[in-house]
Design a protein around this motif. Structure first.
Motif, mmCIF file in Angstrom:
data_model
loop_
_atom_site.group_PDB
_atom_site.id
_atom_site.type_symbol
_atom_site.label_atom_id
_atom_site.label_comp_id
_atom_site.label_asym_id
_atom_site.label_seq_id
_atom_site.Cartn_x
_atom_site.Cartn_y
_atom_site.Cartn_z
ATOM 1 N N ALA A 152 -2.529 -6.965 32.092
ATOM 2 C CA ALA A 152 -3.503 -8.037 31.908
ATOM 3 C C ALA A 152 -4.095 -8.500 33.222
ATOM 4 O O ALA A 152 -5.239 -9.008 33.265
ATOM 5 C CB ALA A 152 -2.841 -9.214 31.185
ATOM 6 N N ASP A 153 -3.355 -8.333 34.332
ATOM 7 C CA ASP A 153 -3.903 -8.734 35.643
ATOM 8 C C ASP A 153 -4.767 -7.645 36.269
ATOM 9 O O ASP A 153 -5.139 -7.714 37.438
ATOM 10 C CB ASP A 153 -2.766 -9.117 36.594
ATOM 11 N N LEU A 154 -5.067 -6.615 35.466
ATOM 12 C CA LEU A 154 -5.928 -5.497 35.881
ATOM 13 C C LEU A 154 -5.306 -4.645 36.989
ATOM 14 O O LEU A 154 -6.013 -4.018 37.786
ATOM 15 C CB LEU A 154 -7.306 -5.996 36.311
ATOM 16 N N SER A 155 -3.992 -4.613 37.039
ATOM 17 C CA SER A 155 -3.294 -3.615 37.849
ATOM 18 C C SER A 155 -2.991 -2.438 36.929
ATOM 19 O O SER A 155 -3.082 -2.546 35.701
ATOM 20 C CB SER A 155 -1.999 -4.189 38.421
ATOM 21 N N GLY A 156 -2.627 -1.309 37.513
ATOM 22 C CA GLY A 156 -2.299 -0.187 36.652
ATOM 23 C C GLY A 156 -2.224 1.121 37.395
ATOM 24 O O GLY A 156 -2.277 1.173 38.623
ATOM 25 N N SER A 157 -2.112 2.184 36.625
ATOM 26 C CA SER A 157 -2.038 3.531 37.197
ATOM 27 C C SER A 157 -2.772 4.501 36.292
ATOM 28 O O SER A 157 -2.853 4.308 35.069
ATOM 29 C CB SER A 157 -0.580 3.978 37.356
ATOM 30 N N LEU A 158 -3.300 5.526 36.914
ATOM 31 C CA LEU A 158 -4.064 6.547 36.191
ATOM 32 C C LEU A 158 -3.706 7.905 36.762
ATOM 33 O O LEU A 158 -3.622 8.081 37.980
ATOM 34 C CB LEU A 158 -5.561 6.271 36.329
ATOM 35 N N LYS A 159 -3.493 8.868 35.881
ATOM 36 C CA LYS A 159 -3.204 10.238 36.296
ATOM 37 C C LYS A 159 -4.015 11.190 35.434
ATOM 38 O O LYS A 159 -4.012 11.082 34.208
ATOM 39 C CB LYS A 159 -1.705 10.545 36.165
ATOM 40 N N VAL A 160 -4.695 12.109 36.086
ATOM 41 C CA VAL A 160 -5.511 13.100 35.387
ATOM 42 C C VAL A 160 -4.977 14.489 35.715
ATOM 43 O O VAL A 160 -4.846 14.850 36.892
ATOM 44 C CB VAL A 160 -6.993 13.004 35.797
ATOM 45 N N VAL A 161 -4.648 15.257 34.688
ATOM 46 C CA VAL A 161 -4.156 16.623 34.883
ATOM 47 C C VAL A 161 -5.029 17.585 34.092
ATOM 48 O O VAL A 161 -5.714 17.193 33.136
ATOM 49 C CB VAL A 161 -2.677 16.766 34.446
ATOM 50 N N ALA A 162 -5.024 18.835 34.503
ATOM 51 C CA ALA A 162 -5.784 19.859 33.800
ATOM 52 C C ALA A 162 -5.129 20.166 32.463
ATOM 53 O O ALA A 162 -3.909 20.314 32.376
ATOM 54 C CB ALA A 162 -5.870 21.126 34.649
ATOM 55 N N GLY A 163 -5.938 20.241 31.425
ATOM 56 C CA GLY A 163 -5.444 20.624 30.119
ATOM 57 C C GLY A 163 -5.419 22.133 29.959
ATOM 58 O O GLY A 163 -5.663 22.880 30.913
ATOM 59 N N GLU A 164 -5.151 22.593 28.737
ATOM 60 C CA GLU A 164 -5.125 24.026 28.454
ATOM 61 C C GLU A 164 -6.557 24.562 28.408
ATOM 62 O O GLU A 164 -7.347 24.160 27.554
ATOM 63 C CB GLU A 164 -4.429 24.302 27.122
ATOM 64 N N PRO A 165 -6.919 25.478 29.313
ATOM 65 C CA PRO A 165 -8.282 26.016 29.294
ATOM 66 C C PRO A 165 -8.442 27.073 28.199
ATOM 67 O O PRO A 165 -7.471 27.671 27.749
ATOM 68 C CB PRO A 165 -8.418 26.641 30.681
ATOM 69 N N TYR A 166 -9.669 27.279 27.778
ATOM 70 C CA TYR A 166 -9.955 28.352 26.820
ATOM 71 C C TYR A 166 -11.387 28.819 27.049
ATOM 72 O O TYR A 166 -12.227 28.094 27.588
ATOM 73 C CB TYR A 166 -9.737 27.893 25.379
ATOM 74 N N PHE A 167 -11.639 30.071 26.637
ATOM 75 C CA PHE A 167 -12.971 30.626 26.845
ATOM 76 C C PHE A 167 -13.989 29.906 25.964
ATOM 77 O O PHE A 167 -13.667 29.429 24.873
ATOM 78 C CB PHE A 167 -12.986 32.126 26.545
ATOM 79 N N ALA A 168 -15.205 29.863 26.421
ATOM 80 C CA ALA A 168 -16.266 29.194 25.680
ATOM 81 C C ALA A 168 -16.548 29.873 24.348
ATOM 82 O O ALA A 168 -17.152 29.264 23.464
ATOM 83 C CB ALA A 168 -17.545 29.146 26.518
ATOM 84 N N ASP A 169 -16.105 31.131 24.180
ATOM 85 C CA ASP A 169 -16.276 31.796 22.893
ATOM 86 C C ASP A 169 -15.139 31.476 21.936
ATOM 87 O O ASP A 169 -15.064 32.027 20.833
ATOM 88 C CB ASP A 169 -16.417 33.303 23.066
#
Length: 330
Positions: A152-169
């Motif tokens: 609520a005090d606008l503190s926090g944490s964020l983590k971004v990781v790569a997901g499972e890739p797949y071909f556009a087809d």
């Protein structure tokens, strides 16, 4: 000396067939006598000769076949596209009102989250736009997974990781590729001190049913553009994990909007059974599809696509330009 000359010499040396007036020269007679006198040597069998030539060739061909089967150098390369393959839906014949009422019934039958949580797990992919503003095609779709927790005090944490890739087809990426990060690779990680997290909806009071109706109206004042109301849900669910009652309130708010089409049921990009609700947005040439879990009734995804070839992104009609999936709390 060739075969014809040898045959001629043999005929000339046979008294029964050689006229008496034909004689051999001393040189030819010496050659004939040497041929007759020499013992027959071992001649390489034509079959063995062929085998010795073809066996190495067969081995090379076998190796070549193995190389082809492993590396497939002549297999067609995955086609580049601007986005992932569109989801395929099975029509249900239900109206939007019926689909929403059915989802609300599922939400009432179970209790998953008892109070809204300032956290979210989001899997997302977006079309890449170059510096000149043009969309860039890709061979591999590389989603990212964001884990967010804040207070609520606008503190926090964020983590971004790569997901499972797949071909556009649509095929899985079975080998490492320069087009995509390996799943689990940390792409971004940060910590927010109090007051630093830029929450769009910082106050839990904004998640009361009446407040949610106001939020939808703020994003989508035009009742014919329900896709804009979907974008309001996107803003909420990227920051909050809501209760079933709050999901039900968001869905109920859609009853004030027109032109919502039920595409049917499908399997989303996380392998879950969902129902797709499609509506136009205020973005020229784009529509949005809201994905609702067929089992829990919770809102679990949002996709955006172009509706015609005449759009600012200059991508083919039907191209999926972004999607966001939220964790289901069944």
């Amino acid at each position: 000396m060739n075969d014809d000359e040898l045959e001629r010499l043999l005929r000339e040396s046979n008294p029964a067939s050689t006229p008496s007036e034909v004689g051999l020269s001393a040189n030819h007679r010496a050659i004939l006598e040497r041929i007759v006198a020499e013992p027959v040597g071992r001649r390489r069998s034509p079959a063995r000769l062929t085998l010795m030539v073809t066996a190495p060739l067969a081995a090379v061909l076998a190796i070549f076949v193995v190389v082809i089967s492993v590396f497939q150098p002549f297999a067609p390369a995955p086609a580049a596209a601007f986005g992932p393959p569109p989801l395929e839906y099975q029509p249900t014949g239900r109206s939007a009102e019926e689909a929403i009422r059915l989802a609300q019934g599922r939400l009432e039958q179970q209790q998953s989250v008892t109070e809204p949580l300032r956290q979210a797990v989001t899997t997302a992919w977006n079309l890449t736009i170059a510096e000149d503003g043009q969309a860039e095609p890709t061979v591999v779709i590389s989603p990212s997974v964001t884990e967010l927790e804040w207070a609520a005090d606008l503190s926090g944490s964020l983590k971004v990781v790569a997901g499972e890739p797949y071909f556009a087809d649509g095929n899985d990426v079975a080998v490492a590729t320069d087009e995509a990060n390996e799943a689990g690779t940390v792409l971004d990680e940060r910590t927010f001190a109090p007051g630093e997290f830029p929450a769009q909806i910082p106050d839990a009071a904004s998640l009361e049913p009446a407040a949610l109706d106001a939020l939808l109206a703020a994003f989508a004042p035009d009742r014919s553009l329900a896709g804009d109301a979907f974008l309001a849900m996107h803003a909420v669910l990227n920051e909050w994990t809501l209760t079933n009652a709050q999901h039900s309130a968001l869905l109920h708010g859609l009853s004030d909007y027109e032109n919502i089409t039920v595409l049917g049921t499908t399997t989303d990009r996380a392998g879950r059974d969902v129902v797709g609700l499609k509506a136009a947005t205020s973005r020229p040439g784009q529509d949005a599809v809201l994905l609702v879990s067929a089992s829990s009734g919770r809102i679990v995804g949002l996709e955006s696509s172009v509706t015609s070839n005449d759009n600012s992104l200059e991508v083919p009609e039907g191209t999926v330009i972004s999607y966001t999936l939220w964790k289901d709390q069944e």
